[in-house]
Write a protein that holds these residues in place. Structure first.
Motif, mmCIF file in Angstrom:
data_model
loop_
_atom_site.group_PDB
_atom_site.id
_atom_site.type_symbol
_atom_site.label_atom_id
_atom_site.label_comp_id
_atom_site.label_asym_id
_atom_site.label_seq_id
_atom_site.Cartn_x
_atom_site.Cartn_y
_atom_site.Cartn_z
ATOM 1 N N ASP A 16 -38.011 -14.492 -16.725
ATOM 2 C CA ASP A 16 -38.212 -13.744 -17.967
ATOM 3 C C ASP A 16 -38.049 -14.670 -19.175
ATOM 4 O O ASP A 16 -37.085 -15.439 -19.255
ATOM 5 C CB ASP A 16 -37.192 -12.604 -18.041
ATOM 6 N N ILE A 17 -38.974 -14.588 -20.124
ATOM 7 C CA ILE A 17 -38.926 -15.427 -21.322
ATOM 8 C C ILE A 17 -37.677 -15.159 -22.149
ATOM 9 O O ILE A 17 -37.139 -16.069 -22.794
ATOM 10 C CB ILE A 17 -40.209 -15.255 -22.182
ATOM 11 N N ASN A 18 -37.175 -13.947 -22.122
ATOM 12 C CA ASN A 18 -35.973 -13.621 -22.893
ATOM 13 C C ASN A 18 -34.756 -14.405 -22.410
ATOM 14 O O ASN A 18 -33.893 -14.769 -23.201
ATOM 15 C CB ASN A 18 -35.705 -12.116 -22.865
ATOM 16 N N ASP A 19 -34.690 -14.672 -21.111
ATOM 17 C CA ASP A 19 -33.595 -15.475 -20.577
ATOM 18 C C ASP A 19 -33.696 -16.920 -21.089
ATOM 19 O O ASP A 19 -32.692 -17.540 -21.421
ATOM 20 C CB ASP A 19 -33.605 -15.464 -19.046
ATOM 21 N N LEU A 20 -34.912 -17.430 -21.161
ATOM 22 C CA LEU A 20 -35.112 -18.783 -21.673
ATOM 23 C C LEU A 20 -34.768 -18.853 -23.161
ATOM 24 O O LEU A 20 -34.118 -19.799 -23.612
ATOM 25 C CB LEU A 20 -36.549 -19.255 -21.448
ATOM 26 N N ILE A 21 -35.167 -17.834 -23.912
ATOM 27 C CA ILE A 21 -34.860 -17.801 -25.348
ATOM 28 C C ILE A 21 -33.349 -17.769 -25.569
ATOM 29 O O ILE A 21 -32.834 -18.437 -26.467
ATOM 30 C CB ILE A 21 -35.567 -16.616 -26.037
ATOM 31 N N LYS A 22 -32.631 -17.033 -24.733
ATOM 32 C CA LYS A 22 -31.170 -17.003 -24.837
ATOM 33 C C LYS A 22 -30.571 -18.384 -24.588
ATOM 34 O O LYS A 22 -29.564 -18.760 -25.180
ATOM 35 C CB LYS A 22 -30.574 -16.008 -23.843
ATOM 36 N N LYS A 23 -31.206 -19.141 -23.717
ATOM 37 C CA LYS A 23 -30.678 -20.453 -23.343
ATOM 38 C C LYS A 23 -31.029 -21.552 -24.348
ATOM 39 O O LYS A 23 -30.174 -22.362 -24.701
ATOM 40 C CB LYS A 23 -31.190 -20.840 -21.961
ATOM 41 N N ILE A 24 -32.293 -21.599 -24.820
ATOM 42 C CA ILE A 24 -32.701 -22.725 -25.675
ATOM 43 C C ILE A 24 -33.002 -22.330 -27.121
ATOM 44 O O ILE A 24 -33.273 -23.191 -27.938
ATOM 45 C CB ILE A 24 -33.904 -23.488 -25.076
ATOM 46 N N GLY A 25 -32.986 -21.053 -27.425
ATOM 47 C CA GLY A 25 -33.201 -20.621 -28.807
ATOM 48 C C GLY A 25 -34.603 -20.072 -29.036
ATOM 49 O O GLY A 25 -35.454 -20.075 -28.147
ATOM 50 N N TYR A 26 -34.818 -19.610 -30.262
ATOM 51 C CA TYR A 26 -36.099 -19.007 -30.627
ATOM 52 C C TYR A 26 -37.195 -20.063 -30.705
ATOM 53 O O TYR A 26 -36.940 -21.202 -31.105
ATOM 54 C CB TYR A 26 -35.990 -18.289 -31.975
#
Length: 127
Positions: free
Chosen positions: A37-47
């Motif tokens: 899920d892209i939201n998990d990646l955004i949580k990890k590396i930012g917007y």
């Protein structure tokens, strides 16, 4: 002479630190995100820096990184020049400028799942 020694040690330290980060590690890192899920990646590396919608309605998230480095440099040339009264050698100090960039593209489907990714640039590396 002290300046040159300090500069050499600093340059070697930078090279050793950069040696740990590789493009293959970068590829492995983002290959592991495919299907996630892209939201998990955004949580990890930012917007992301930007997003856009493709004609097939998939969404692309774009992360951009750009840095400019300057490295002190010294040029040494040898040769005889009559105006130096028989002296040899010529020294020149300056700096080299290098721009390092990486642009990461992550394509997601309508459910927000990463389906593929790509990158461009000369600094797409990871630890």
């Amino acid at each position: 002479m002290k300046y040159f020694l300090k500069l050499s040690l600093f340059s070697m330290a930078l090279l050793f630190m950069q040696g740990c980060a590789t493009h293959q590690k970068f590829v492995n890192k983002y290959n592991a995100w495919v299907g996630q899920d892209i939201n998990d990646l955004i949580k990890k590396i930012g917007y992301p820096d930007s997003t856009y919608i493709l004609p097939n309605k998939n969404k692309v998230y774009v992360y951009e990184r750009s840095r400019i480095y300057t490295y002190p440099s010294m040029s040494i040339g040898y040769g005889h020049w009559p105006y130096y009264h028989g002296g040899y050698g010529m020294y020149s100090y300056g700096s080299d400028v290098v721009q390092r960039t990486c642009k990461l593209y992550l394509e997601t489907n309508k459910h927000g799942i990463i389906v593929k990714w790509g990158s461009r640039g000369n600094a797409c590396v990871s630890n």
